[in-house]
Motif scaffolding. Structure first.
Motif: not given
Length: 220
Positions: A51-57
Motif C-alpha cells: 500500500g501507500c501511506l500519506e501525511k495527515r492520514l
C-alpha cells in the motif's frame, strides 16, 4: 568470487516471491520500534509491506493495548503528522526500506515496547488478531527426536514457548500437535497474515533455542 551468483539470486527471488508489495492494496506497516520526541508526539519506526501511506492520514494500530490482561484490548487511532527517511521529509511512503512516522499519540504513555510487532494501517482494513493459531511447521534437526518421543507418548503439554511474528516475540504454549501441524495458544493478541512465516523458540535449561519454523494457516 562471482561463481553461481545468478543461481543464488534466483533462489532468493523464489523465497521472497510470496511477498505482496502492491501499492494499490490497503497499507500495512510493521512497527519495529517506538520512541518519544522532546517536543512532539511519538515516533513509530518500521517498514511498509504494502500500500501507500500519506501525511495527515488517520491510522489504526492493531492489536490495541490493554493495561489489564482481563480487559479487552483498547482500539488505538492516531494521525500521521510527518514521515521521514533519515533526515529526508516524505509526503508519502511506498513499500520497502525503513521510515519514521511522527504521530499525534501522547508521548507520556508508557506502551512503547508493547507496540513492537503490531500493524499500522487503515481503520477497518487491518488483518484479524488471534490468540490461538494453527501452524504448519518444520522442526530443526536437534529437536526431531524429542518431537517423535512426545508424539509417541502423546505428550502435548509443553512449557512456555516464544513465537516470533513480524518483529514481536509472543509467549504461548503448544496445545496440540502432530507431525505436520501445531496448535499454539498465545498469551497476547497478535495480528498475522495468511501464510506468514513464523519462528518458534523453546527454553532449554537457561537459554532460548530455535525449535521450529513454519507458516500460519488459520487462527481463532
Amino acid at each position: 568470487f562471482d561463481i553461481n551468483l545468478n543461481f543464488i539470486l534466483n533462489e532468493i527471488i523464489k523465497i521472497n516471491s510470496c511477498i505482496s508489495r502492491g501499492i494499490n492494496c490497503y497499507p500495512l506497516f510493521i512497527i519495529v520500534r517506538v520512541f518519544n520526541t522532546k517536543d512532539k508526539g511519538k515516533v513509530i519506526g518500521g517498514t511498509l509491506i504494502q500500500g501507500c501511506l500519506e501525511k495527515r492520514l488517520t491510522v489504526e494500530i492493531k492489536p490495541g493495548i490493554s493495561e489489564n490482561s482481563l480487559l479487552k484490548n483498547k482500539k488505538i487511532l492516531t494521525k500521521i503528522i510527518e514521515m521521514k527517511d533519515n533526515d529526508i521529509a516524505l509526503n508519502y511512503v511506498v513499500p520497502g526500506g525503513l521510515v519514521g512516522i511522527l504521530t499525534e499519540m501522547d508521548k507520556q504513555s508508557n506502551f512503547n515496547n508493547d507496540f513492537i510487532g503490531r500493524f499500522l494501517g487503515i481503520p477497518g482494513k487491518m488483518p484479524e488478531s488471534y490468540t490461538k493459531i494453527l501452524v504448519k511447521y518444520r522442526m530443526f534437526r536437534c529437536f526431531e527426536k524429542n518431537i517423535d518421543h512426545r508424539l509417541d507418548s502423546q505428550q502435548t503439554d509443553w512449557n512456555t514457548i516464544i513465537v516470533t511474528i513480524n518483529s514481536a516475540n509472543v509467549t504461548g504454549f503448544i496445545k496440540k500437535m502432530n507431525k505436520k501441524y501445531l496448535l499454539i495458544i498465545l498469551n497476547d493478541q497478535t495480528c498475522i497474515l495468511r501464510d506468514q512465516k513464523i519462528v518458534i523458540s523453546r527454553k532449554i535449561k537457561d537459554n532460548w533455542s530455535l525449535m521450529a519454523w513454519g507458516e500460519f494457516i488459520r487462527g481463532g
